[in-house]
Design a protein around this motif. Structure first.
Motif, PDB file in Angstrom:
ATOM      1  N   THR A 205       1.764   4.981  10.494  1.00  0.00           N
ATOM      2  CA  THR A 205       2.584   4.693   9.849  1.00  0.00           C
ATOM      3  C   THR A 205       3.931   3.285   9.619  1.00  0.00           C
ATOM      4  O   THR A 205       4.303   4.549  10.827  1.00  0.00           O
ATOM      5  CB  THR A 205       2.686   5.974   8.326  1.00  0.00           C
ATOM      6  OG1 THR A 205       4.396   6.747   8.856  1.00  0.00           O
ATOM      7  CG2 THR A 205       1.780   6.121   8.168  1.00  0.00           C
ATOM      8  N   VAL A 206       4.010   2.696   9.489  1.00  0.00           N
ATOM      9  CA  VAL A 206       5.484   2.269   9.684  1.00  0.00           C
ATOM     10  C   VAL A 206       6.251   2.266   8.115  1.00  0.00           C
ATOM     11  O   VAL A 206       5.522   2.114   6.931  1.00  0.00           O
ATOM     12  CB  VAL A 206       5.119   1.288   9.938  1.00  0.00           C
ATOM     13  CG1 VAL A 206       4.765   0.703  11.267  1.00  0.00           C
ATOM     14  CG2 VAL A 206       4.586   0.143   9.135  1.00  0.00           C
ATOM     15  N   SER A 207       7.383   2.076   7.890  1.00  0.00           N
ATOM     16  CA  SER A 207       7.656   2.159   5.641  1.00  0.00           C
ATOM     17  C   SER A 207       9.226   1.392   6.380  1.00  0.00           C
ATOM     18  O   SER A 207       9.342   0.962   6.891  1.00  0.00           O
ATOM     19  CB  SER A 207       8.726   3.462   6.230  1.00  0.00           C
ATOM     20  OG  SER A 207       7.564   4.328   6.578  1.00  0.00           O
ATOM     21  N   PHE A 208       8.886   0.314   5.303  1.00  0.00           N
ATOM     22  CA  PHE A 208      10.221  -0.600   5.086  1.00  0.00           C
ATOM     23  C   PHE A 208      10.577  -0.350   4.068  1.00  0.00           C
ATOM     24  O   PHE A 208      10.273   0.164   2.425  1.00  0.00           O
ATOM     25  CB  PHE A 208       9.835  -1.957   5.676  1.00  0.00           C
ATOM     26  CG  PHE A 208       8.823  -2.910   4.103  1.00  0.00           C
ATOM     27  CD1 PHE A 208       9.248  -3.572   3.373  1.00  0.00           C
ATOM     28  CD2 PHE A 208       7.113  -1.883   4.691  1.00  0.00           C
ATOM     29  CE1 PHE A 208       7.935  -3.821   2.280  1.00  0.00           C
ATOM     30  CE2 PHE A 208       6.330  -3.015   4.195  1.00  0.00           C
ATOM     31  CZ  PHE A 208       6.566  -4.052   2.828  1.00  0.00           C
TER      32      PHE A 208
ATOM     33  N   ALA B 143      -3.879   2.111   4.083  1.00  0.00           N
ATOM     34  CA  ALA B 143      -3.149   2.199   2.780  1.00  0.00           C
ATOM     35  C   ALA B 143      -1.633   2.267   2.592  1.00  0.00           C
ATOM     36  O   ALA B 143      -0.546   2.137   3.371  1.00  0.00           O
ATOM     37  CB  ALA B 143      -3.431   4.310   2.145  1.00  0.00           C
ATOM     38  N   VAL B 144      -1.782   2.166   1.409  1.00  0.00           N
ATOM     39  CA  VAL B 144       0.214   1.965   1.105  1.00  0.00           C
ATOM     40  C   VAL B 144       0.677   2.528  -0.132  1.00  0.00           C
ATOM     41  O   VAL B 144       0.025   2.810  -0.751  1.00  0.00           O
ATOM     42  CB  VAL B 144       0.373   0.569   0.432  1.00  0.00           C
ATOM     43  CG1 VAL B 144       0.900   0.170  -0.022  1.00  0.00           C
ATOM     44  CG2 VAL B 144      -0.451  -0.949   1.749  1.00  0.00           C
ATOM     45  N   THR B 145       1.649   3.029  -0.122  1.00  0.00           N
ATOM     46  CA  THR B 145       2.404   4.030  -0.918  1.00  0.00           C
ATOM     47  C   THR B 145       3.684   3.377  -0.578  1.00  0.00           C
ATOM     48  O   THR B 145       4.347   2.986  -0.325  1.00  0.00           O
ATOM     49  CB  THR B 145       3.036   5.282  -0.687  1.00  0.00           C
ATOM     50  OG1 THR B 145       1.845   6.294   0.610  1.00  0.00           O
ATOM     51  CG2 THR B 145       4.034   6.171  -0.848  1.00  0.00           C
TER      52      THR B 145
ATOM     53  N   ILE C 270       3.306   1.518   5.051  1.00  0.00           N
ATOM     54  CA  ILE C 270       1.947   1.561   5.152  1.00  0.00           C
ATOM     55  C   ILE C 270       1.143   2.182   6.666  1.00  0.00           C
ATOM     56  O   ILE C 270       1.822   2.860   7.286  1.00  0.00           O
ATOM     57  CB  ILE C 270       1.941  -0.468   5.997  1.00  0.00           C
ATOM     58  CG1 ILE C 270       2.996  -1.326   5.866  1.00  0.00           C
ATOM     59  CG2 ILE C 270       0.769  -0.809   6.153  1.00  0.00           C
ATOM     60  CD1 ILE C 270       3.012  -2.123   5.839  1.00  0.00           C
ATOM     61  N   ARG C 271       0.095   2.826   6.031  1.00  0.00           N
ATOM     62  CA  ARG C 271      -0.575   3.510   6.757  1.00  0.00           C
ATOM     63  C   ARG C 271      -2.203   3.003   7.643  1.00  0.00           C
ATOM     64  O   ARG C 271      -2.515   2.127   6.965  1.00  0.00           O
ATOM     65  CB  ARG C 271      -1.143   4.734   6.771  1.00  0.00           C
ATOM     66  CG  ARG C 271      -1.944   5.891   6.849  1.00  0.00           C
ATOM     67  CD  ARG C 271      -2.010   6.899   6.284  1.00  0.00           C
ATOM     68  NE  ARG C 271      -1.445   8.030   5.894  1.00  0.00           N
ATOM     69  CZ  ARG C 271      -0.855   8.854   6.740  1.00  0.00           C
ATOM     70  NH1 ARG C 271      -1.390   9.190   8.174  1.00  0.00           N
ATOM     71  NH2 ARG C 271       0.294   9.367   6.406  1.00  0.00           N
TER      72      ARG C 271
END
Length: 436
Positions: A407-410, A335-337, A353-354
């Motif tokens: 999750t990871v974030s960018f 899933a994307v936020t 990104i989860r």
């Protein structure tokens, strides 16, 4: 290739052969199947490990991030270039598996034998494979052994068939159960049709019926007619063929890369472009990435990865790696936020990104399209590139792992003209994500 190189017959029907059980990749009815019996079509590139061994871990990761399902890795027997030791071979295979890439391993010291000074015979290449056998046994699900690169130049190639048959038999007698790949003579381009006209009997000489033929397409293949005629002769006899090397330009003539890729897609055969990076001696134009930098793809790199019939659109992972992110039927395990901060003619986007699946993702690429006239400027915690409206973000070393449930974030910033907005769809490693 690099700066060092320029760059089927009536026999007992091979269509009926190759159906016996195999521990890994195997040929059945002219098709390459993986260990699960699933059709597998190579879609990848070449990487010059022998000359740039320290580049390999990152190169394989970057090649995968561009969508490849396979990589052909240059090894050296120690006769012309520094030997790729067994421990190095084992490490390469581990990196391939970590990146969910099928490993095609090739011995490069045979290049141009009979014409190129210092080149060694296929028999010598087999000696090398026997010396690293211990680290390759048990890897038949992930590794294809390419016996020798371009094993003859334009002299002495009349013995190609017998020499290749002898090499295959020695490998089988030694206990190699891998799919074997054999290159054509004439610097791989087979302009004498030596491989084409002897492939049937070479295939029949393999007691496992598990040999794939590899043609290298450069200046000899500068028209669609030549490309299609050559490949169709193998297909019509149900003999397995791949394009083991090709490019969009060459000193011996301008190959028709569009025809090569279109024919490969239409016929369902594999291709491996030359090469990721590191070409020298006047053929630097063969690089897909400038100085091994994935954010600096060349025109050739953009063509093979993102163009019509290119890798990103046509590659499918081998089923032996199991389901990847997004392989489920309900929209994928991700899933994307996408949080947008818009200031008129410029903007920031924070992306999370989860991993909604049950297995860890190690190494990822996220693809999406800008909905308007946005232009990417700078990214952080990911490496991002843009072509037209299409954007691809790939992990950095510190963001490569997404644990199950984690999750990871960018983020990135850019400029915009007109109405900004959130992309409508995201794919992670080729699988669809939900938008949260």
């Amino acid at each position: 290739m690099l700066a060092i190189a320029v760059p089927l017959l009536a026999v007992p029907s091979p269509a009926q052969a190759g159906t016996q059980a195999a521990p890994g990749f195997h040929v059945t009815d002219g098709r390459l199947l993986d260990a699960n019996g699933e059709d597998f079509v190579l879609r990848g590139v070449n990487h010059a490990h022998a000359w740039y061994p320290s580049r390999t871990p990152q190169a394989l990761k970057d090649i995968k991030a561009q969508g490849a399902n396979s990589v052909r890795v240059v090894l050296a027997t120690g006769d012309r270039w520094t030997r790729t030791e067994a421990a190095d071979v084992a490490a390469i295979v581990t990196e391939c598996k970590r990146n969910r890439l099928v490993c095609v391993l090739e011995a490069h010291d045979t290049t141009g034998y009979g014409e190129q000074a210092g080149a060694v015979s296929l028999a010598r290449a087999v000696d090398y494979w026997l010396s690293v056998k211990d680290v390759l046994q048990g890897q038949e699900k992930y590794v294809v052994v390419n016996l020798g690169n371009e094993p003859y130049g334009n002299s002495g190639y009349a013995t190609w068939a017998s020499d290749t048959q002898n090499a295959i038999v020695r490998m089988r007698d030694a206990g190699f159960d891998h799919t074997l790949m054999v290159d054509a003579p004439n610097w791989g381009q087979d302009w004498t049709f030596t491989m084409r006209d002897n492939a049937g009997k070479v295939f029949a000489a393999d007691p496992d019926r598990n040999t794939v033929f590899s043609i290298h397409m450069y200046g000899v293949f500068d028209t669609a007619a030549e490309v299609n005629d050559y490949l169709n002769r193998f297909i019509s006899q149900r003999l397995p063929i791949v394009v083991g090397e090709f490019a969009n330009d060459h000193s011996d003539g301008n190959p028709d890369e569009d025809a090569i890729m279109a024919a490969a897609q239409r016929l369902g055969i594999g291709y491996l472009g030359w090469s990721w990076s590191g070409n020298g001696g006047g053929v630097e134009y063969l690089d897909m990435a400038t100085d091994f930098d994935v954010s600096r793809l060349t025109a050739w790199g953009r063509r093979i990865f993102d163009g019509p019939d290119g890798i990103e659109r046509t590659a499918r992972e081998a089923s032996v790696f199991g389901p990847g992110p997004g392989d489920g039927s309900t929209g994928g395990d991700c899933a994307v936020t996408y949080r947008l901060s818009d200031w008129g003619n410029w903007f920031n986007a924070d992306v999370t990104i989860r991993n909604t699946g049950t297995t860890t993702v190690k190494g990822w690429r996220l693809d999406f399209a800008f909905p308007g006239e946005q232009k990417l400027n700078q990214a952080w915690n990911a490496r991002a590139t843009q072509q037209g409206s299409q954007v691809r973000a790939a992990d950095e070393a510190w963001t490569e792992t997404i644990p199950a449930g984690g999750t990871v974030s960018f983020g990135f910033n850019g400029s915009s003209a007109g109405t900004n907005g959130v992309p409508a769809a995201f794919t992670l490693n080729g699988g669809n994500c939900t938008l949260s």
